[in-house]
Design a protein around this motif. Structure first.
Motif, short mmCIF file in Angstrom:
data_model
loop_
_atom_site.label_atom_id
_atom_site.label_comp_id
_atom_site.label_asym_id
_atom_site.label_seq_id
_atom_site.Cartn_x
_atom_site.Cartn_y
_atom_site.Cartn_z
N TYR A 169 -27.78 -34.40 -46.65
CA TYR A 169 -27.23 -33.41 -45.70
C TYR A 169 -28.38 -32.75 -44.94
N PHE A 170 -28.11 -32.40 -43.68
CA PHE A 170 -29.09 -31.64 -42.92
C PHE A 170 -28.75 -30.16 -43.08
N ILE A 171 -29.75 -29.36 -43.43
CA ILE A 171 -29.53 -27.92 -43.65
C ILE A 171 -30.35 -27.14 -42.62
N ASP A 172 -29.69 -26.33 -41.80
CA ASP A 172 -30.47 -25.52 -40.85
C ASP A 172 -30.32 -24.03 -41.09
N ASP A 173 -29.58 -23.67 -42.16
CA ASP A 173 -29.50 -22.25 -42.52
C ASP A 173 -29.04 -22.12 -43.98
N THR A 189 -35.53 -18.61 -51.67
CA THR A 189 -34.48 -19.01 -50.72
C THR A 189 -34.72 -18.38 -49.34
N ASP A 190 -35.19 -17.12 -49.31
CA ASP A 190 -35.44 -16.47 -48.02
C ASP A 190 -36.53 -17.21 -47.25
N ALA A 191 -37.55 -17.70 -47.96
CA ALA A 191 -38.61 -18.46 -47.30
C ALA A 191 -38.10 -19.83 -46.86
N MET A 192 -37.28 -20.45 -47.69
CA MET A 192 -36.72 -21.76 -47.33
C MET A 192 -35.77 -21.63 -46.14
N LYS A 193 -35.12 -20.47 -46.02
CA LYS A 193 -34.23 -20.24 -44.86
C LYS A 193 -35.06 -20.32 -43.56
N VAL A 194 -36.26 -19.71 -43.57
CA VAL A 194 -37.12 -19.74 -42.38
C VAL A 194 -37.50 -21.20 -42.05
N ILE A 195 -37.82 -21.96 -43.09
CA ILE A 195 -38.16 -23.38 -42.89
C ILE A 195 -36.93 -24.13 -42.36
N ALA A 196 -35.76 -23.83 -42.92
CA ALA A 196 -34.52 -24.49 -42.47
C ALA A 196 -34.26 -24.17 -41.00
N ASN A 197 -34.43 -22.91 -40.62
CA ASN A 197 -34.19 -22.49 -39.23
C ASN A 197 -35.15 -23.16 -38.25
#
Ligand code: UTP
Length: 289
Positions: free
Chosen positions: A182-186, A230-238
């Protein structure tokens, strides 16, 4: 690029499994005859990881002792001719090149991963949460390393969880790519009901590129006043996108009392020394349930 380094954060307080975790690190809780963290190290090694950094803190010395020689015990086994047991112990010591760093405050999973910055350097690395044991024929962290190699971006292990659990873990915004990818962007950590993207949560494994450290150094503390990975991974996802891998393997949450019991029953039922006795015992007590 082949992933050779792994980080195992094991410095949490384990408040959900007190009182045992007061003196025994939850990562050292036994699953039949091996501590939880040994299954995790074995998974990493089976996936081709050679260098492991375990994040520990005060009171977690037994983790280091477990992966080290115990000369007195070993010479005793040798004298008694217990060579098979001796080999078992030596194999544990030889599993991988394991190093340790202490997290000086319990600042959250993101803070624990940040402690690995100088060990990791400038290459992608695996993270295996120290209280998540995942068993299966194909090591889950290997499934994520393959996804990293195929798509060239960070990868996280995901599974669909119940409506109740998604609020305790994290929620991923997913778009199907192919197969179990799956592609995750957020994403969001511990979402409120109205913030849930999907029931896909990150469960215990990821492969990250070293950009994560820059992000961890700049983001503010999140839920629970802790630095959340998770907050850091969110930035990478975005910014870069992340691949979610709906992994194949059975996960046991050793930070949770029921997870400890499930792991012990499942592993016990397959353990050559006790499986027959355990099967008979479960059948006997099941009649009274
Ligand atoms: P958890 O959030 O499940 O661990 O972190 P915890 O804080 O011990 O849990 P409680 O107290 O029961 O709620 C997942 C993994 O990250 C490590 C933990 O040891 C666990 O293996 N961790 C967590 C750290 O290394 N450092 C931290 O500051 C927090």
């Amino acid at each position: 690029m082949k992933i050779k380094k792994a980080v195992i954060p094991a410095a949490g307080l384990g408040t959900r499994v007190l009182p045992i975790s007061k003196t025994i690190p939850k990562e050292m809780i036994p699953i039949v005859d091996k501590p939880a963290i040994q299954y995790i190290v074995e998974e990493a090694v089976a996936a081709g990881i050679t260098d492991i950094l375990i994040i520990t803190n005060r009171g977690k010395g037994s983790i280091e002792d477990h992966f080290d020689h115990c000369v007195e015990l070993e010479s005793n086994l040798e004298k008694k001719g217990k060579f098979e047991t001796l080999k078992q112990l030596n194999d544990i010591v030889g599993l991988a090149n394991i190093q340790y760093v202490r997290q000086k405050e319990t600042g959250g999973l993101g803070h624990a991963v940040l402690c690995a910055k100088s060990f990791v350097g400038d290459e992608p690395f695996a993270v295996l949460y120290g209280d998540d044991v995942i068993l299966g024929d194909d090591p889950v962290i290997g499934q994520l390393c393959r996804a990293y190699e195929e798509f060239g971006r960070s990868a996280v292990g995901i599974k669909q969880v119940s409506d109740e659990d998604v609020q305790k873990y994290s929620s991923m915004k997913t778009a199907h790519i192919k197969h179990n990818y799956y592609f995750i962007d957020d994403m969001i950590e511990k979402p409120k009901k109205e913030q849930i993207f999907s029931n896909y949560s990150i469960l215990g494994r990821c492969v990250l590129n070293p950009n994560i450290f820059k992000v961890l150094e700049t983001i503010p503390k999140g839920v629970g006043d802790e630095l959340q990975l998770t907050d850091a991974m969110k930035v990478i996802a975005n910014t870069e996108g992340i691949t979610g891998v709906d992994f194949i393997g059975k996960r046991y949450d050793i930070g949770n009392k029921f997870g400890i019991m499930q792991a012990n029953i499942d592993v016990g039922l397959r353990h050559p020394e006790i499986s027959e006795d355990l099967k008979a015992y479960i059948k006997q007590i099941a009649k009274q349930l």
